[in-house]
Design an enzyme around this catalytic site. Structure first.
Site, short mmCIF file in Angstrom:
data_model
loop_
_atom_site.label_atom_id
_atom_site.label_comp_id
_atom_site.label_asym_id
_atom_site.label_seq_id
_atom_site.Cartn_x
_atom_site.Cartn_y
_atom_site.Cartn_z
N ASN A 7 0.87 -1.18 0.00
CA ASN A 7 0.00 0.00 0.00
C ASN A 7 0.91 1.23 0.00
OD1 ASN A 7 -1.80 2.03 0.50
ND2 ASN A 7 -2.72 1.10 2.33
N ARG A 91 -2.66 -2.14 -3.36
CA ARG A 91 -3.86 -1.33 -3.15
C ARG A 91 -3.78 -0.14 -4.10
NH1 ARG A 91 -5.09 3.21 1.05
NH2 ARG A 91 -7.33 3.39 0.72
N HIS A 180 -13.18 2.83 0.24
CA HIS A 180 -13.18 1.79 1.28
C HIS A 180 -13.82 0.50 0.78
CE1 HIS A 180 -13.32 5.18 4.54
NE2 HIS A 180 -12.06 4.82 4.32
N ARG A 241 -12.30 15.83 7.64
CA ARG A 241 -13.08 16.20 6.45
C ARG A 241 -14.49 16.63 6.86
NH1 ARG A 241 -11.61 10.70 4.03
NH2 ARG A 241 -9.51 11.02 3.21
N ARG A 285 -10.46 9.27 20.11
CA ARG A 285 -10.10 8.97 21.51
C ARG A 285 -9.95 10.26 22.29
NH1 ARG A 285 -5.88 4.70 19.28
NH2 ARG A 285 -5.87 6.37 17.76
N GLU A 334 -14.82 -0.40 15.47
CA GLU A 334 -14.40 -1.63 16.17
C GLU A 334 -14.20 -1.40 17.67
OE1 GLU A 334 -10.82 -3.00 14.19
OE2 GLU A 334 -11.81 -2.86 12.26
N ASN A 335 -13.84 -0.17 18.03
CA ASN A 335 -13.37 0.07 19.41
C ASN A 335 -14.27 0.92 20.30
OD1 ASN A 335 -10.71 -1.25 19.37
ND2 ASN A 335 -10.34 0.18 17.70
N GLU A 384 -8.17 -5.29 5.41
CA GLU A 384 -8.04 -4.97 3.98
C GLU A 384 -6.86 -5.72 3.36
OE1 GLU A 384 -9.32 -0.51 3.37
OE2 GLU A 384 -8.69 -0.81 5.42
P1 AMP Z 1 -8.68 3.98 11.22
O1 AMP Z 1 -8.76 5.11 10.25
O2 AMP Z 1 -9.56 2.83 10.91
O3 AMP Z 1 -7.26 3.58 11.54
O4 AMP Z 1 -9.27 4.57 12.59
C1 AMP Z 1 -8.57 5.54 13.31
C2 AMP Z 1 -9.51 6.23 14.27
O5 AMP Z 1 -10.15 5.27 15.13
C3 AMP Z 1 -8.74 7.14 15.19
O6 AMP Z 1 -8.77 8.45 14.71
C4 AMP Z 1 -9.48 7.06 16.46
O7 AMP Z 1 -10.26 8.23 16.52
C5 AMP Z 1 -10.42 5.88 16.38
N1 AMP Z 1 -10.17 4.93 17.46
C6 AMP Z 1 -9.24 3.97 17.54
N2 AMP Z 1 -9.32 3.32 18.73
C7 AMP Z 1 -10.31 3.90 19.42
C8 AMP Z 1 -10.88 3.70 20.71
N3 AMP Z 1 -10.41 2.76 21.54
N4 AMP Z 1 -11.90 4.50 21.08
C9 AMP Z 1 -12.36 5.45 20.26
N5 AMP Z 1 -11.86 5.69 19.04
C10 AMP Z 1 -10.86 4.94 18.61
#
Ligand code: AMP
Length: 399
Positions: A7, A91, A180, A241, A285, A334-335, A384
């Site tokens: 990627n 990718r 995506h 964005r 977070r 996921e989180n 991915e």
């Molecule tokens: P991604 O673009 O899929 O890597 O997601 C990144 C975003 O997921 C980060 O900007 C975080 O805001 C959010 N994220 C990751 N872990 C957590 C968590 N434990 N709680 C809330 N948001 C999270």
């Protein structure tokens, strides 16, 4: 088969070497600051110590040479020789209307990817550089392009044509493409496995909520509508964005703030969204932590985001004429139990309700819907790289 997944960004390169039989990565890593000072490699082989090195990496060819050398390194390597790599999966962000599927890279396919540079001027050129570097360094190894846009090529015309004069589509290919796609496809396939139903029979709403976020309506395994558009700027408000706006706001801000096209583009892509509303951070977070400490604008950013996601879920339930499952994936999806709860609250008319105990899960495939409710709510970690490896294997299997 061992597949190397690449990627390439403009100054970075992420890689994974995957075994498609076990579906596990043998190694993964990142090359950063390509062409800049302080460039380096971080390599994480499975079951061995990680390697971090700072060295001069002037271009993508040198970066890939370094990755290949590291993969067969006596200490940090995971293979005897490079001949064990069956194919490379790349990718590629934009495949335009040309690519509805992953493609073996031939001269004609390369030309097609180059034709899409105009649609993704920041993303496709480094993707092309990565393919060319691999062709040079691994002659004879099949290279496969896996497009972020391909999954959405099944959308019907009413979903992808904008309310502009039709010539804009004919002359400039202005239409909804969606992004995506690899992630939405992967989690849809996993959802069918988890639900123990054929994918062809399912109506799914896939919510990829990360730094960039998009939602897709999937009918019978095919994308029929998605929230990102001509570019990834459309749809949900995201980390930086803006997402959807009244288009008249763009020229209004340009006039009021004396911005040119480049500046407004930067403003909408990099300084807006959750960062712009909260004034705190683009990372959810940080926003959740600030909101918990009583920061009103951080709470507002979370409320807007949950509102946007809910709005799309309602709209896509209408498009699909029902929903068999809602999927949450990517960093936030996921989180963040709090965000899933906020999104799914007040959707009881759709048979959607979260079980607070099950919702405590992180990073696992699980149904978090409350007992006795009609609509499963699935948390599915996206993968991915695995999807790219599996698609690559499928393309090269017939060679
Ligand atoms: P991604 O673009 O899929 O890597 O997601 C990144 C975003 O997921 C980060 O900007 C975080 O805001 C959010 N994220 C990751 N872990 C957590 C968590 N434990 N709680 C809330 N948001 C999270």
């Amino acid at each position: 088969m061992y597949i190397l997944v690449i990627n390439c960004g403009s100054s970075s390169l992420k890689y994974q070497l995957l075994d498609t039989v076990t579906r596990n990565p043998l190694a993964k890593g990142l090359v950063e600051r390509i062409g800049m000072s302080g460039s380096g490699l971080t390599h994480r082989p499975a079951g061995k110590d990680a390697k971090a090195a700072v060295l001069e990496i002037p271009d993508h060819t040198v970066a890939i040479r370094l990755v290949l050398d590291t993969l067969v390194d006596p200490t940090y390597g995971v293979m005897q020789n490079l001949g064990q790599i069956g194919a490379v999966g790349h990718r590629v962000v934009h495949g335009g209307e040309e690519f509805a599927q992953s493609a073996l890279v031939t001269a004609e396919v390369m030309k097609g990817i180059e034709d899409c540079v105009e649609l993704a001027p920041l993303h496709n050129p480094p993707n092309i550089a990565g393919i060319k570097a691999c062709q040079k360094l691994m002659p004879g190894v099949p290279q496969v392009a896996v497009f972020d846009t391909a999954f959405h090529q099944t959308m019907p015309r009413e979903a992808y044509i904008y309310g502009l004069p039709y010539e804009m589509y004919e002359k400039y290919k202005i239409r909804r493409y969606g992004f995506h796609g690899t992630s939405h496809k992967y989690v849809s396939q996993r959802a069918a496995v988890l639900l123990q139903k054929p994918l062809a029979s399912l109506k799914l709403i896939s919510c990829h909520l990360g730094n960039g976020s998009s939602i897709t309506a999937v009918r019978g395994g095919k994308s029929v509508e998605t929230s990102m558009g001509f570019t990834p700027l459309e749809g949900l408000m995201m980390g930086t964005r803006s997402g959807n706006l009244d288009p008249a706001i763009v020229s209004y801000i340009m006039r009021k703030e004396n911005m040119d096209f480049e500046q407004i583009n930067d403003f909408l892509n990099k300084r807006s969204g959750v960062l712009g509303v909260s004034g705190v951070s683009s990372d959810f977070r940080d926003i959740e932590a600030a909101a918990q400490q009583g920061n009103g604008r951080a709470q507002l950013a979370l409320d807007i985001f949950a509102h946007d996601v809910k709005e799309y879920i309602g709209a896509y339930a209408a498009i699909l004429d029902g929903v068999d499952a809602i999927i949450f994936t990517a960093g936030l999806g996921e989180n963040s139990a709090g965000m899933r709860e906020a999104v799914c609250g007040g959707l009881s008319y759709m048979g959607v309700a979260v079980d607070p105990e099950k919702n405590k899960v992180r990073g696992e495939e699980v149904d978090i819907s409350a007992e006795g409710t009609r609509c499963p709510i699935l948390v599915i970690p996206t993968n991915e790289e695995l999807m790219i490896a599996l698609e690559t294997e499928e393309v090269v299997r017939g060679l």
